[in-house]
Design an enzyme around this catalytic site. Structure first.
Site, PDB file in Angstrom:
ATOM      1  N   GLU A  81       0.823  -1.217   0.000  1.00  0.00           N
ATOM      2  CA  GLU A  81       0.000   0.000   0.000  1.00  0.00           C
ATOM      3  C   GLU A  81       0.851   1.257   0.000  1.00  0.00           C
ATOM      4  O   GLU A  81       1.825   1.360   0.752  1.00  0.00           O
ATOM      5  CB  GLU A  81      -0.897  -0.029   1.249  1.00  0.00           C
ATOM      6  CG  GLU A  81      -2.320   0.343   0.969  1.00  0.00           C
ATOM      7  CD  GLU A  81      -2.966  -0.543  -0.092  1.00  0.00           C
ATOM      8  OE1 GLU A  81      -2.991  -0.138  -1.276  1.00  0.00           O
ATOM      9  OE2 GLU A  81      -3.451  -1.631   0.247  1.00  0.00           O
ATOM     10  N   HIS A  82       0.470   2.187  -0.834  1.00  0.00           N
ATOM     11  CA  HIS A  82       1.151   3.484  -0.947  1.00  0.00           C
ATOM     12  C   HIS A  82       2.625   3.304  -1.302  1.00  0.00           C
ATOM     13  O   HIS A  82       3.480   4.031  -0.782  1.00  0.00           O
ATOM     14  CB  HIS A  82       1.005   4.289   0.358  1.00  0.00           C
ATOM     15  CG  HIS A  82      -0.370   4.871   0.530  1.00  0.00           C
ATOM     16  ND1 HIS A  82      -0.772   6.017  -0.081  1.00  0.00           N
ATOM     17  CD2 HIS A  82      -1.439   4.417   1.226  1.00  0.00           C
ATOM     18  CE1 HIS A  82      -2.037   6.270   0.250  1.00  0.00           C
ATOM     19  NE2 HIS A  82      -2.466   5.308   1.032  1.00  0.00           N
ATOM     20  N   ASP A 134       3.296   2.182  -4.820  1.00  0.00           N
ATOM     21  CA  ASP A 134       3.411   2.201  -6.291  1.00  0.00           C
ATOM     22  C   ASP A 134       4.017   3.521  -6.771  1.00  0.00           C
ATOM     23  O   ASP A 134       4.881   3.535  -7.646  1.00  0.00           O
ATOM     24  CB  ASP A 134       2.074   1.883  -6.987  1.00  0.00           C
ATOM     25  CG  ASP A 134       0.908   2.789  -6.596  1.00  0.00           C
ATOM     26  OD1 ASP A 134       1.034   3.566  -5.627  1.00  0.00           O
ATOM     27  OD2 ASP A 134      -0.144   2.721  -7.280  1.00  0.00           O
ATOM     28  N   ASP A 147      -3.722   0.774 -10.034  1.00  0.00           N
ATOM     29  CA  ASP A 147      -5.139   0.507 -10.296  1.00  0.00           C
ATOM     30  C   ASP A 147      -5.418   0.317 -11.774  1.00  0.00           C
ATOM     31  O   ASP A 147      -6.129  -0.611 -12.189  1.00  0.00           O
ATOM     32  CB  ASP A 147      -5.994   1.670  -9.761  1.00  0.00           C
ATOM     33  CG  ASP A 147      -5.682   1.987  -8.315  1.00  0.00           C
ATOM     34  OD1 ASP A 147      -5.038   1.152  -7.663  1.00  0.00           O
ATOM     35  OD2 ASP A 147      -6.075   3.057  -7.850  1.00  0.00           O
ATOM     36  N   ASN A 151     -12.871  10.599  -0.517  1.00  0.00           N
ATOM     37  CA  ASN A 151     -12.633  10.961  -1.918  1.00  0.00           C
ATOM     38  C   ASN A 151     -11.228  11.561  -2.056  1.00  0.00           C
ATOM     39  O   ASN A 151     -10.949  12.634  -1.533  1.00  0.00           O
ATOM     40  CB  ASN A 151     -13.704  11.957  -2.386  1.00  0.00           C
ATOM     41  CG  ASN A 151     -13.579  12.242  -3.870  1.00  0.00           C
ATOM     42  OD1 ASN A 151     -12.535  12.671  -4.330  1.00  0.00           O
ATOM     43  ND2 ASN A 151     -14.634  11.987  -4.598  1.00  0.00           N
ATOM     44  N   LYS A 152     -10.364  10.829  -2.753  1.00  0.00           N
ATOM     45  CA  LYS A 152      -8.945  11.238  -2.857  1.00  0.00           C
ATOM     46  C   LYS A 152      -8.759  12.603  -3.497  1.00  0.00           C
ATOM     47  O   LYS A 152      -7.965  13.404  -3.022  1.00  0.00           O
ATOM     48  CB  LYS A 152      -8.177  10.246  -3.742  1.00  0.00           C
ATOM     49  CG  LYS A 152      -7.816   8.953  -3.123  1.00  0.00           C
ATOM     50  CD  LYS A 152      -6.812   8.194  -3.977  1.00  0.00           C
ATOM     51  CE  LYS A 152      -7.166   8.086  -5.441  1.00  0.00           C
ATOM     52  NZ  LYS A 152      -8.337   7.292  -5.767  1.00  0.00           N
TER      53      LYS A 152
HETATM   54  P1  ADP Z   1     -11.850   5.087  -5.331  1.00  0.00           P
HETATM   55  O1  ADP Z   1     -10.982   4.696  -4.192  1.00  0.00           O
HETATM   56  O2  ADP Z   1     -13.083   4.260  -5.407  1.00  0.00           O
HETATM   57  O3  ADP Z   1     -11.122   5.182  -6.630  1.00  0.00           O
HETATM   58  P2  ADP Z   1     -12.078   8.004  -5.433  1.00  0.00           P
HETATM   59  O4  ADP Z   1     -12.530   8.901  -4.328  1.00  0.00           O
HETATM   60  O5  ADP Z   1     -10.720   8.184  -5.953  1.00  0.00           O
HETATM   61  O6  ADP Z   1     -12.369   6.534  -4.947  1.00  0.00           O
HETATM   62  O7  ADP Z   1     -13.084   8.185  -6.673  1.00  0.00           O
HETATM   63  C1  ADP Z   1     -14.480   8.141  -6.501  1.00  0.00           C
HETATM   64  C2  ADP Z   1     -15.136   8.981  -7.586  1.00  0.00           C
HETATM   65  O8  ADP Z   1     -15.175   8.238  -8.828  1.00  0.00           O
HETATM   66  C3  ADP Z   1     -16.603   9.292  -7.290  1.00  0.00           C
HETATM   67  O9  ADP Z   1     -16.738  10.431  -6.453  1.00  0.00           O
HETATM   68  C4  ADP Z   1     -17.140   9.550  -8.684  1.00  0.00           C
HETATM   69  O10 ADP Z   1     -16.817  10.846  -9.127  1.00  0.00           O
HETATM   70  C5  ADP Z   1     -16.354   8.542  -9.529  1.00  0.00           C
HETATM   71  N1  ADP Z   1     -17.166   7.314  -9.679  1.00  0.00           N
HETATM   72  C6  ADP Z   1     -17.042   6.140  -9.014  1.00  0.00           C
HETATM   73  N2  ADP Z   1     -17.997   5.255  -9.394  1.00  0.00           N
HETATM   74  C7  ADP Z   1     -18.734   5.879 -10.335  1.00  0.00           C
HETATM   75  C8  ADP Z   1     -19.871   5.510 -11.126  1.00  0.00           C
HETATM   76  N3  ADP Z   1     -20.465   4.331 -11.009  1.00  0.00           N
HETATM   77  N4  ADP Z   1     -20.346   6.422 -12.000  1.00  0.00           N
HETATM   78  C9  ADP Z   1     -19.783   7.641 -12.106  1.00  0.00           C
HETATM   79  N5  ADP Z   1     -18.722   8.035 -11.394  1.00  0.00           N
HETATM   80  C10 ADP Z   1     -18.208   7.182 -10.517  1.00  0.00           C
HETATM   81  P1  NG1 Z   2      -7.457   3.947  -4.447  1.00  0.00           P
HETATM   82  O1  NG1 Z   2      -7.670   3.012  -3.379  1.00  0.00           O
HETATM   83  O2  NG1 Z   2      -8.121   3.571  -5.715  1.00  0.00           O
HETATM   84  O3  NG1 Z   2      -7.779   5.337  -4.042  1.00  0.00           O
HETATM   85  C1  NG1 Z   2      -4.886   4.853  -4.543  1.00  0.00           C
HETATM   86  C2  NG1 Z   2      -4.035   5.084  -5.796  1.00  0.00           C
HETATM   87  C3  NG1 Z   2      -3.086   3.895  -6.055  1.00  0.00           C
HETATM   88  C4  NG1 Z   2      -2.308   3.522  -4.807  1.00  0.00           C
HETATM   89  C5  NG1 Z   2      -3.271   3.354  -3.625  1.00  0.00           C
HETATM   90  C6  NG1 Z   2      -2.551   3.092  -2.322  1.00  0.00           C
HETATM   91  C7  NG1 Z   2      -4.989   6.375  -7.651  1.00  0.00           C
HETATM   92  C8  NG1 Z   2      -5.829   6.359  -8.860  1.00  0.00           C
HETATM   93  N1  NG1 Z   2      -4.871   5.243  -6.968  1.00  0.00           N
HETATM   94  O4  NG1 Z   2      -5.851   3.864  -4.794  1.00  0.00           O
HETATM   95  O5  NG1 Z   2      -2.203   4.214  -7.122  1.00  0.00           O
HETATM   96  O6  NG1 Z   2      -1.300   4.447  -4.516  1.00  0.00           O
HETATM   97  O7  NG1 Z   2      -4.079   4.505  -3.437  1.00  0.00           O
HETATM   98  O8  NG1 Z   2      -1.782   1.946  -2.387  1.00  0.00           O
HETATM   99  O9  NG1 Z   2      -4.442   7.403  -7.314  1.00  0.00           O
END
Ligand code: ADP
Ligand code: NG1
Length: 456
Positions: free
Chosen positions: A48-49, A51, A190, A233-234
């Site tokens: 984790e964290h 890549d 991812d 939400n990242k």
């Molecule tokens: P994750 O860890 O799931 O990648 P993030 O916070 O990085 O979480 O991203 C989540 C965002 O991706 C949501 O706020 C939305 O904008 C988008 N998203 C996820 N699932 C969907 C979906 N089914 N349809 C549209 N957008 C989506």
């Molecule tokens: P998720 O869990 O999808 O937010 C994120 C990063 C990965 C990785 C992991 C921690 C994106 C798109 N994804 O994943 O690259 O660093 O956190 O291991 O930024």
């Protein structure tokens, strides 16, 4: 090993979800979709964290995915709709430059990241018009990569609609790069697993060059995903990028201490490569060079002999400009330790000693402790959930994905799965009144990678 990798184009199979999506598409646009495409989410088993620090990770794709129904149109417009009413319709002219608003990371911007990635790759001046309906089953903001599944699906759709062709590896690299337009400085795990996954096997993902190698998980145990139901939400927060920045600064500090050219080194793995040291030796170096107290900007500038302006422009990202203190020792120690655990996990899977399951479980437990205590990317609810999973019979349990909420992944002996699920329901979900559907607590087997589905 004579194995044919799965093709990116396959025939459509009758399926209720596809049929529903087709009906929604027809009702929305008054025509049938030309093709479907999907890209899966993933669960990271360990690593984790790391890549974005250049280290290998060990994920598998999950069954949940982002599915798109698409037709090509002559309207000169990209039209997006979503089966989830929470995500509003959006359209943009193909003759406008694609702009991604990082300040406001709405769902369609993730889609546009994928479109932009393909547009740039081929230097396409006029993209074809597309009508799309998206249907997602990956729980959002829960560490299972819903955002990357959406970006990868969009990249694939745009490639197909514009009659271009790319390998899965090229698609993974393009999508890893273009998702960064949303502002998160992700490492590529991812998007790589979303394209390179194969049913039935986890993968060791290595970077530069990107490679995915099968990792056979031991028989006798399954992986269960449980969502603590705290969303994170990242792109809308700076926690993730702060960690990326701390690792970048730690890289420079270690490089400088060993008289390496810090201007050329950006990732913790680069320092290891330059020094030709083992991961253990790198951890000793971290202890020698970095102190556990947080570093101020002044101290970093002094040590690296850079100006505050250079610090802001060269080391920080737009959403970390406000940060005053940086924990370098803890972050670097986590990264080198976690990189080592990935290699140990892979090696146990390869040699499959009698005690495989116990050994893998221990590695997962240490990984979670390091994420919680050194990387500080867990949260109270997630820690509680991990504890409950271990008490319920998991041999190992840890947060998966970015953290600060979202999911845990637990390794559970096959014969204990039913009692495990019951116990976690009782200890975590019921007292909190949380829903226990397929999105929150489920067994996950390694799924396949992204594909385009064409009618025969
Ligand atoms: P994750 O860890 O799931 O990648 P993030 O916070 O990085 O979480 O991203 C989540 C965002 O991706 C949501 O706020 C939305 O904008 C988008 N998203 C996820 N699932 C969907 C979906 N089914 N349809 C549209 N957008 C989506
Ligand atoms: P998720 O869990 O999808 O937010 C994120 C990063 C990965 C990785 C992991 C921690 C994106 C798109 N994804 O994943 O690259 O660093 O956190 O291991 O930024």
């Amino acid at each position: 090993m004579d194995k044919n990798p799965p093709k990116i184009r396959t025939a459509v199979c009758a399926d209720e979800r596809l049929q529903n999506l087709k009906n929604t598409f027809e009702a929305k646009y008054g025509e049938s979709p030309l093709f479907f495409a999907y890209a899966p989410g993933r669960v990271n088993l360990i690593g984790e964290h790391i890549d974005y620090c250049g280290y290998s990770v060990l994920p598998m794709a999950i069954e949940q995915n982002i599915l798109a129904a698409v037709s090509v149109n002559n309207s000169g417009t990209i039209m997006l709709s979503n089966t989830n009413p929470q995500y509003k319709d959006f359209s943009v002219s193909c003759s406008e430059a694609i702009v991604i608003d990082r300040e406001n990371p709405m769902w369609h911007y993730y889609f546009l990241c994928g479109v932009k990635g393909i547009q740039e790759k081929f230097g396409i001046t006029q993209l074809v018009g597309m009508s799309c309906v998206i249907d997602g089953t990956v729980p959002p903001s829960s560490g299972l990569s819903s955002s990357s599944a959406l970006v990868c699906c969009a990249g694939l759709v745009t490639m197909e609609a514009n009659q271009k062709s790319l390998s899965k590896t090229e698609l993974a690299e393009i999508c890893a790069k273009c998702e960064r337009y949303i502002g998160t400085e992700g490492g590529g795990m991812d998007q790589s697993i979303s394209f390179l996954a194969e049913r039935g096997t986890a993968k060791l993902i290595e970077f530069q060059p990107l490679r995915a190698t099968d990792v056979k998980l031991p028989d006798g145990a399954v992986f269960v995903i449980s969502n603590c139901c705290v969303e994170m939400n990242k792109a809308a927060t700076s926690d993730y990028n702060i960690r990326v920045v701390e690792c970048r600064i730690a890289t420079k500090m270690l490089a400088r201490a060993r008289r390496l050219d810090q201007s050329k080194l950006f990732r913790l793995a680069d320092v290891q490569t330059e020094l030709q040291a083992s991961l253990r030796q790198m951890m000793t170096l971290v202890d020698e060079v970095l102190h556990p107290e947080p570093y101020s900007r002044d101290e970093i500038c002094r040590e690296l002999e850079i100006t505050p302006e250079q610090f802001s422009t060269e080391l920080l990202s737009p959403n970390t400009q406000h940060v005053t203190h940086f924990k370098l020792h803890q972050r670097a120690w986590h990264v080198y330790g976690e990189a080592e655990r990935v290699l140990q996990f892979k090696s146990v899977c390869e040699s499959q000693p009698a005690e495989s399951i116990r050994l893998l479980g221990e590695l997962m437990i240490h990984s979670h402790a390091s994420c919680r205590d050194l990387y500080e990317c867990s949260c109270y609810e997630l820690d509680r959930l991990v504890d409950f999973c271990l008490k319920a019979g998991a041999v190992g349990s840890r947060l998966t994905g970015a953290g600060w909420g979202g999911c845990a992944v637990s390794m559970v002996p096959s014969e204990k799965v039913e009692t495990f699920l019951q116990a976690v329901r009782k200890s975590y979900y019921l007292p909190r009144g949380l829903a226990m559907d397929k999105q929150s607590l489920f067994v996950s087997k390694p799924g396949g990678g992204a594909a385009i589905l064409l009618e025969e």
